[in-house]
Each structure stands twice: as C-alpha cells, then as structure tokens.
Design a protein around this motif. Structure first.
Motif, PDB file in Angstrom:
ATOM      1  N   SER A 175       7.205   0.946   9.817  1.00  0.00           N
ATOM      2  CA  SER A 175       7.746   1.012   8.456  1.00  0.00           C
ATOM      3  C   SER A 175       7.034   2.052   7.588  1.00  0.00           C
ATOM      4  O   SER A 175       5.884   2.421   7.840  1.00  0.00           O
ATOM      5  CB  SER A 175       7.588  -0.361   7.795  1.00  0.00           C
ATOM      6  OG  SER A 175       6.216  -0.694   7.684  1.00  0.00           O
ATOM      7  N   THR A 186      11.587  -2.223  13.355  1.00  0.00           N
ATOM      8  CA  THR A 186      10.794  -0.989  13.509  1.00  0.00           C
ATOM      9  C   THR A 186      10.126  -0.943  14.884  1.00  0.00           C
ATOM     10  O   THR A 186      10.474  -0.118  15.730  1.00  0.00           O
ATOM     11  CB  THR A 186       9.717  -0.907  12.412  1.00  0.00           C
ATOM     12  OG1 THR A 186       8.918  -2.095  12.451  1.00  0.00           O
ATOM     13  CG2 THR A 186      10.338  -0.730  11.047  1.00  0.00           C
ATOM     14  N   ASN A 210      -9.322  -2.224   9.222  1.00  0.00           N
ATOM     15  CA  ASN A 210      -7.949  -1.707   9.147  1.00  0.00           C
ATOM     16  C   ASN A 210      -7.000  -2.860   8.811  1.00  0.00           C
ATOM     17  O   ASN A 210      -6.701  -3.689   9.658  1.00  0.00           O
ATOM     18  CB  ASN A 210      -7.578  -1.051  10.482  1.00  0.00           C
ATOM     19  CG  ASN A 210      -6.269  -0.281  10.390  1.00  0.00           C
ATOM     20  OD1 ASN A 210      -5.651  -0.207   9.321  1.00  0.00           O
ATOM     21  ND2 ASN A 210      -5.847   0.278  11.504  1.00  0.00           N
ATOM     22  N   HIS A 236       4.074 -10.182   6.548  1.00  0.00           N
ATOM     23  CA  HIS A 236       5.532 -10.272   6.615  1.00  0.00           C
ATOM     24  C   HIS A 236       6.015 -11.556   5.949  1.00  0.00           C
ATOM     25  O   HIS A 236       5.455 -12.630   6.196  1.00  0.00           O
ATOM     26  CB  HIS A 236       5.991 -10.221   8.076  1.00  0.00           C
ATOM     27  CG  HIS A 236       5.688  -8.915   8.744  1.00  0.00           C
ATOM     28  ND1 HIS A 236       4.394  -8.473   8.947  1.00  0.00           N
ATOM     29  CD2 HIS A 236       6.494  -7.952   9.240  1.00  0.00           C
ATOM     30  CE1 HIS A 236       4.433  -7.277   9.547  1.00  0.00           C
ATOM     31  NE2 HIS A 236       5.699  -6.945   9.739  1.00  0.00           N
ATOM     32  N   GLY A 283      -5.787   2.749   8.011  1.00  0.00           N
ATOM     33  CA  GLY A 283      -5.322   2.977   9.385  1.00  0.00           C
ATOM     34  C   GLY A 283      -5.151   4.441   9.720  1.00  0.00           C
ATOM     35  O   GLY A 283      -5.215   4.839  10.880  1.00  0.00           O
TER      36      GLY A 283
HETATM   37  O1  TXA Z   1       6.796  -1.489  11.004  1.00  0.00           O
HETATM   38  C1  TXA Z   1       5.680  -1.960  10.782  1.00  0.00           C
HETATM   39  O2  TXA Z   1       5.089  -1.799   9.693  1.00  0.00           O
HETATM   40  C2  TXA Z   1       5.023  -2.788  11.899  1.00  0.00           C
HETATM   41  C3  TXA Z   1       5.878  -4.025  12.125  1.00  0.00           C
HETATM   42  C4  TXA Z   1       5.284  -4.977  13.113  1.00  0.00           C
HETATM   43  O3  TXA Z   1       6.165  -4.651  10.919  1.00  0.00           O
HETATM   44  N1  TXA Z   1       3.669  -3.097  11.575  1.00  0.00           N
HETATM   45  C5  TXA Z   1       2.679  -2.152  11.575  1.00  0.00           C
HETATM   46  O4  TXA Z   1       1.410  -2.627  11.274  1.00  0.00           O
HETATM   47  O5  TXA Z   1       2.876  -0.992  11.825  1.00  0.00           O
HETATM   48  P1  TXA Z   1       0.064  -1.827  11.581  1.00  0.00           P
HETATM   49  O6  TXA Z   1      -1.012  -2.802  11.316  1.00  0.00           O
HETATM   50  O7  TXA Z   1       0.109  -1.229  12.928  1.00  0.00           O
HETATM   51  O8  TXA Z   1       0.004  -0.726  10.477  1.00  0.00           O
HETATM   52  C6  TXA Z   1      -0.334  -1.082   9.148  1.00  0.00           C
HETATM   53  C7  TXA Z   1      -0.644   0.152   8.319  1.00  0.00           C
HETATM   54  C8  TXA Z   1      -1.999   0.702   8.664  1.00  0.00           C
HETATM   55  O9  TXA Z   1      -1.968   2.119   8.600  1.00  0.00           O
HETATM   56  C9  TXA Z   1      -2.850   0.105   7.549  1.00  0.00           C
HETATM   57  O10 TXA Z   1      -4.008   0.839   7.295  1.00  0.00           O
HETATM   58  C10 TXA Z   1      -1.897   0.121   6.365  1.00  0.00           C
HETATM   59  O11 TXA Z   1      -0.642  -0.198   6.935  1.00  0.00           O
HETATM   60  N2  TXA Z   1      -2.250  -0.908   5.377  1.00  0.00           N
HETATM   61  C11 TXA Z   1      -2.154  -2.243   5.508  1.00  0.00           C
HETATM   62  N3  TXA Z   1      -2.617  -2.867   4.398  1.00  0.00           N
HETATM   63  C12 TXA Z   1      -2.987  -1.895   3.539  1.00  0.00           C
HETATM   64  C13 TXA Z   1      -3.562  -1.886   2.216  1.00  0.00           C
HETATM   65  N4  TXA Z   1      -3.815  -3.003   1.589  1.00  0.00           N
HETATM   66  N5  TXA Z   1      -3.827  -0.691   1.658  1.00  0.00           N
HETATM   67  C14 TXA Z   1      -3.554   0.468   2.298  1.00  0.00           C
HETATM   68  N6  TXA Z   1      -3.025   0.519   3.543  1.00  0.00           N
HETATM   69  C15 TXA Z   1      -2.750  -0.634   4.162  1.00  0.00           C
END
Ligand code: TXA
Ligand code: MG
Length: 379
Positions: free
Chosen positions: A186, A40, A67, A72, A245
């Motif tokens: 993703s 991604t 956030n 992974h 996020g």
């Molecule tokens: O493609 C991807 O998902 C990439 C690659 C590196 O794997 N990672 C990514 O992570 O985009 P990040 O941290 O930029 O985005 C994570 C998103 C954020 O919008 C966050 O709020 C949401 O996922 N998220 C993570 N854990 C969550 C949870 N427990 N409940 C609700 N939303 C969550």
C-alpha cells in the motif's frame, strides 16, 4: 518444528469458509499469528493491541523491532479507538480510498503499545478491501498488525504457495487464496504533517492524494508547489527517512539482480550469447566477468541467467527473456512472484529492464521504486 494450520479460501466464496475465518480470528484474539491475503500483498497478522503478539510478528519475520507495523482495521470505529487528531483532510482520503491500498499515519492513542509502532508516537492504519481480510479482522474483534508476510529483506509474498514454503514453520495459521491483485504494498501517507506526504509509493499516487484534498484547481497547484519545495529542502538537508522501513534492504531475491536500460540490455545479451545448433552458450569472457560479480566460480549456463522484460520485447532476448506483462499494472502484479519463481528455478543472475522508459505512470514509478531497492547495482 511446529507447522501452521493451512486452509484455502476463495475471496468471492468467503461465506462458505466462515468457519476457517473464525478459527483464524480466534487465533489472533488469543495472541497467535495468521498469514492472510490482502489486495496488495499477503500479510502476517497478530493482535495490534497485545505487545507480545506484536513481538511474535517481529520474530517470525526476523524484522528489526524499530520498523513499525501497519495496523489493519475493518471499520471506522476501530480507527477512533487507536488514532487521534484525525483531520478533515484525512476524512476526505478515507472517504475516497478506504477500504483500499492506502495506509495513513496518525498520532497514536495510548491503547496502541509501542511494540506495535516500533517505539513511535504515531500509528500507521489501513482498511483493506480484500473480503477475507475484512472478515478476519471483524472476527478477531481487535485491530490487526500486519506487515508483509515475507522473511525480512525478501520479496513480499503475493501467492499462497510462497507463504507456505517460507512461513509454514513460523506462524500458527495460513489462509491461502488467489494471487494478490495489486502485487506491491500500500501507499503510506504521513497525516501528521501540514501536507500529506507519501512515504512509500503505491497504487494510490501522491497527486491523487493532493487532488482529493484540494478545494479547487488553484489549491491543487499550490499544494503541488508546496510539495516540490518540501521535497527539495528535505533532500538537500539529507533528512532522516520518516518511514523507518525505508532505510532497510528490501525485496531481494537470492539471485543477483541488475537493473539496466532496454537498449543496453539488448546489446549486452547479443554480445554474451553465441548461437549454436542447440541454442545458446555464454562467451567465456562474459562468464569470467559474471563470476567476479557473483563472488564464486559458479556454473553459469544460459539457463541460470534471465532478463525481466515485457511481452513485446521478449523477441530480443531469445530464451533468456521472462515477461512481467505489458503495462505497469501487470508488471506490479507479477514482479515479486516472478523474482521468487526465478529463485526456485536456480537462476543466479537476473537482469531487469528499466521499465520507466516505457510508460509514464505514477504506479509504474512505484513499482520501479521496489525494483531499485531490490537491485544490487543501485545505491
Ligand atoms: O500493503 C501493505 O501495506 C501490506 C499489507 C499486508 O497490508 N503491509 C506492509 O507492511 O507492507 P510492512 O510492515 O511490510 O510495511 C510497513 C511500512 C514500513 O515501511 C514502515 O516503516 C512504515 O510502513 N510505517 C509503519 N508505521 C509507521 C509509522 N508510524 N511512521 C512511519 N512509517 C511507518
Ligand atoms: Mg514489507
């Protein structure tokens, strides 16, 4: 200033670079940070089970600590270690889309520290398909928390070059590889609700998800109807975003980014450009308007204005046009890299066509979701 170890690994030749991946795995196991490729976007990884390692991620990105991070994994045994209440529907989605660009949210087990989940009782989990990412997690021997590798608020990183430019002084190691295949992050799906709901759109669409879990055509229609109902009631209640996020400013280049329909943009560019023997100059009246928009009286020349468009529409914009490709897939793949390329060229004002008018696809809708968040003229 410390400088990251930087190595290049080609995805289909990862076996030749096993020593590099092992070094990266050791760094993660010992609490350090590594930027690595995924299908991604590039991720900034650290040990998901170590609160201090998770804190290093937040610090390196300048990310608000409420956030949560995506964890992974490289095999399903890791999922059992960190998540509970994994439903049959979740199993169907895992079978259909893992490894791949799908993140599932489950209730977390105690082993996952709240530093990784932004204080939530749930954990987001993804099994990436990129071979280097898979091998890295395997070598680390622990689940790897990894947000996109950009500084918080900036466009995600989809090429190794920008990982080095933006992050080399902020992490312990960077694995450079090819440009990311998909180019947007993703799909994030909440598996803790009655119906799996997409919190962040991506390559795998909401309708694909409901289709995968539906027993038959009738069940699919019922689930779609339930979803419509839910979305409707949520927006009228102004409910809090479930994905923390989503409330933050995102994906922004340094340039001002303005989203507009193709028709409007074509007539606008006709109005502000005056043809001369050497090329184009910008009308004085237009310059004043843009300077107001940009805040300062800045030198605006045609070279500092660009229009993001598709191959077949380049002709309308003369030298101002920059193509993102010809379809949703290409636009998604090129979007973040192009925003960063234009920043590097010193572009101050980027107009972007509303591509949703061009193609009916859920992926293009997901790409437009990123563009709207990045745009300065969209709430
Ligand atoms: O493609 C991807 O998902 C990439 C690659 C590196 O794997 N990672 C990514 O992570 O985009 P990040 O941290 O930029 O985005 C994570 C998103 C954020 O919008 C966050 O709020 C949401 O996922 N998220 C993570 N854990 C969550 C949870 N427990 N409940 C609700 N939303 C969550
Ligand atoms: Mg991100």
């Amino acid at each position: 200033m410390k400088q990251a170890i930087i190595n290049t690994v080609k995805e289909n030749e990862w076996q030749k670079s096993l020593d590099i991946i092992q070094t990266a795995g050791n760094i993660i196991r010992n609490g350090g940070t590594v930027i690595f490729p995924t299908e991604t976007v590039y991720g900034l990884g650290a040990n998901a089970l170590d609160p201090r390692a998770a804190q290093r991620i937040y610090k390196a990105k300048g990310r608000p600590t409420d956030n949560p991070l995506i964890v992974h994994i490289s095999d399903e045994a890791m999922l059992e270690d960190i998540a509970s209440d994994i439903s049959d529907e979740a199993r169907l989605l895992i079978k259909a889309y893992w490894p791949g660009p799908l993140t599932l949210i489950f209730y977390k087990k105690d082993i996952v520290p709240s530093a990784t989940t932004g204080g939530l009782e749930t954990v987001a989990v993804r099994m990436p398909s990129n071979k280097i990412a898979q091998k890295l997690i395997e070598e680390a021997g622990v689940p790897v928390a990894a947000p996109s590798a950009n500084i918080s608020g900036r466009p995600s990183i989809t090429s190794g070059k920008y990982a080095v430019e933006e992050m080399a002084s902020r992490v312990d190691m960077i694995i450079l590889s090819e440009n990311s295949q998909i180019g947007i992050e993703s799909t994030v799906v909440d598996m803790t609700t009655h119906l799996p709901i997409v919190l962040r759109p991506g390559k795998i669409s909401q309708s694909q998800i409901l289709r995968t879990i539906a027993k038959d055509e009738r069940d699919y229609a019922a689930k779609m109807a339930e979803l419509e109902e839910l979305i409707h009631s949520r927006s009228s209640n102004q409910a809090m975003p479930r994905s923390p996020g989503m409330k933050y400013r995102h994906y922004s280049p340094n340039a001002e980014l303005i989203l507009m329909s193709r028709d409007k943009l074509i007539s606008l560019t006709k109005d502000f450009l005056q043809e001369t023997a050497k090329g184009y100059i910008i009308e004085e009246k237009q310059k004043k308007e843009w300077q107001k928009l940009l805040g300062e009286p800045i030198d605006i020349s045609p070279s500092r204005v660009k229009v993001l468009t598709t191959d077949d529409a380049l002709v309308h914009y003369k030298g101002l046009g920059v193509s993102l490709g010809q379809n949703g897939e290409e636009i998604g793949k090129n979007l973040f890299k192009t925003l960063r390329d234009l920043d590097e060229q010193g572009v101050l004002l980027i107009f972007c066509e509303d591509f949703e008018e061009l193609e009916q696809s859920e992926f293009l809708t997901a790409v437009m979701n990123r563009i709207r968040k990045a745009a300065d003229n969209v709430e």
